[in-house]
Scaffold this active site. Structure first.
Site, short mmCIF file in Angstrom:
data_model
loop_
_atom_site.label_atom_id
_atom_site.label_comp_id
_atom_site.label_asym_id
_atom_site.label_seq_id
_atom_site.Cartn_x
_atom_site.Cartn_y
_atom_site.Cartn_z
N CYS A 106 0.95 -1.41 0.01
CA CYS A 106 0.18 -0.26 -0.14
C CYS A 106 0.79 1.41 0.16
O CYS A 106 0.48 2.37 -0.74
CB CYS A 106 -1.21 0.10 1.34
SG CYS A 106 -2.12 -1.16 1.39
N1 LIG Z 1 -3.41 -0.76 -0.81
C1 LIG Z 1 -4.26 -0.83 0.46
N2 LIG Z 1 -4.64 -1.42 0.91
N3 LIG Z 1 -4.06 1.05 0.87
C2 LIG Z 1 -4.32 0.37 2.29
C3 LIG Z 1 -4.89 2.05 2.29
C4 LIG Z 1 -5.43 2.49 3.91
C5 LIG Z 1 -6.43 3.93 3.71
N4 LIG Z 1 -5.89 3.79 5.56
C6 LIG Z 1 -7.38 3.76 3.37
O1 LIG Z 1 -8.51 3.72 4.74
O2 LIG Z 1 -8.20 4.25 2.84
#
Ligand SMILES: NC(=[NH2+])NCCC[C@H](N)C(=O)O
Length: 406
Positions: free
Chosen positions: A388
């Site tokens: 991420c």
């Molecule tokens: N590619 C990912 N899994 N990204 C995680 C993103 C986390 C972020 N806090 C959201 O809720 O959007």
């Protein structure tokens, strides 16, 4: 400069990261839920953890680019500066009087300060002069420009496919403005200007965490809380039109926080292997989308069938190997929550993972995958792991290696 990505695992050449900064210090127990964080991170420690991540990548020959640096350079270009500030000023909540003050405030900032304000946001107290009804009814801590703590997760706001950049369309309100920054960088920064844009933020919802380049020409797209079926359809059409893919697999995932993106349950660690959350491994399904017969029917859709079956067929391999997150379901659930499945491949069979996911990492090693462990106690509070937190811009091409071409 060669910007090109056709897989999840080809040797990583260049990656875009965002070192967390003042925007994380904006999180409070009152706003962390709406800003999509599960806790209040210790900013200094999060920065140290992030620096460890960047150093580990550099030690493996990866060029690390930072959003803040690119954005600052981009904002030195007058056209880019006015495009980005216009998006902030367009916010309806401002009203004309406050808008005028904010415009003046931003106009006085040099590019580094403007880049900081655009990422950390602007509170009422920080605005030098204000007047009018909207300003009067705000409290001092209230944001006139919202902070972007999730910019840390650069994966979601842009994705490279082949030599094109897809600037995504983020579903959650707290994240929408992130793509105004990535869009400006790819449009105006001298290193990227002229890059064809495969996707734009005005299109249907699509987030990079849902996009997995399984093999040259084969893309899996998670469809759930973030990426909508219409976003997957738009991406498929555009990839087919531009010759960037022959198959797109649409993979429904549960619309829950724990599985917000496909990469929270599954990431690739080798050309034919994924690390996958065992609780979904058997149930994950895929719809196979290919180019349709004529312009009237641009897409052919078939399925669903088990994801691993559809993936292996599309990838033209016998089996897609699954390495799961440790054997006992409770450990698996804990480590999935802590992004054990969210690894970043630096090369085939070499990945970066959070050290805390002890069982998952041991499983990877038992299966011949080398693990570069990084700390993530503070970084993880935003619910994102190494994948991420990274947007690959260049990887050694697997299609060239296989002589497959496109
Ligand atoms: N590619 C990912 N899994 N990204 C995680 C993103 C986390 C972020 N806090 C959201 O809720 O959007």
């Amino acid at each position: 400069m060669n910007h090109h990505v056709d897989s999840e695992v080809g040797h990583l050449g260049t990656v875009l990261l965002h070192r967390p900064g003042a925007e994380l210090a904006r999180l409070t127990p009152r706003n962390n839920d709406s800003l999509l964080f599960d806790g209040i991170p210790w900013v200094g420690r999060a920065q140290e953890e992030h620096d460890t991540f960047a150093t580990a990548l550099r030690e493996h020959g990866v060029e690390v680019l930072y959003v803040a640096g690119l954005l600052t350079e981009t904002l030195a270009i007058p056209e880019a500066r006015s495009a980005v500030t216009a998006t902030v000023l367009a916010d309806f909540r401002l009203g004309d009087t406050l808008r005028h003050h904010v415009a003046r405030h931003l106009a006085d900032l040099d590019p580094p300060a403007l880049a900081t304000t655009l990422t950390a946001g602007l509170s009422q107290a920080e605005l030098r002069t204000g007047s009018g009804l909207v300003h009067a009814l705000m409290n001092r801590a209230e944001f006139i420009i919202d902070p972007l703590p999730n910019l840390l997760f650069t994966r979601d706001s842009s994705v490279w496919i082949g030599d094109e950049a897809a600037v995504t369309s983020l579903a959650m309100r707290a994240r929408r403005r992130e793509t105004t920054l990535t869009h400006a960088i790819y449009r105006y920064h001298p290193r990227f200007a002229g890059t064809p844009l495969l996707f734009e933020p005005t299109m249907e919802h699509l987030e990079g965490g849902d996009v997995l380049l399984l093999a040259p020409g084969v893309i899996a797209v998670g469809v759930g809380e973030r990426t909508r079926p219409s976003g997957a359809e738009r991406l498929a059409r555009r990839c087919f039109e531009r010759g960037l893919a022959h198959t797109v697999l649409a993979v429904p995932i549960a619309q829950e926080r724990a599985t917000m993106h496909l990469d929270t349950v599954c990431t690739m660690v080798d050309v034919d292997a994924v690390v996958m959350y065992p609780n979904v491994a058997d149930s994950l399904q895929a719809w196979t989308v290919t180019a349709g017969p004529d312009p009237e029917a641009p897409l052919s859709v078939s399925g669903p069938e088990p994801f691993i079956v559809a993936a292996a067929k599309a990838m033209r391999i016998d089996t897609l190997r699954i390495i799961d997150t440790g054997l006992d379901p409770v450990t698996a659930e804990r480590e999935q929550w802590d992004d054990g499945n969210n690894t970043l491949a630096v090369a085939p069979r070499l990945c970066v993972a959070y050290e805390r996911n002890v069982e998952t990492n041991a499983q990877l090693e038992r299966n011949g995958i080398e693990v570069i462990r990084i700390p993530g106690s503070e970084l993880g509070s935003g619910r994102g792991g190494p994948r991420c937190m990274s947007a690959p811009i260049a990887r050694a091409s697997l299609s060239a290696a296989a002589g497959a071409g496109r």
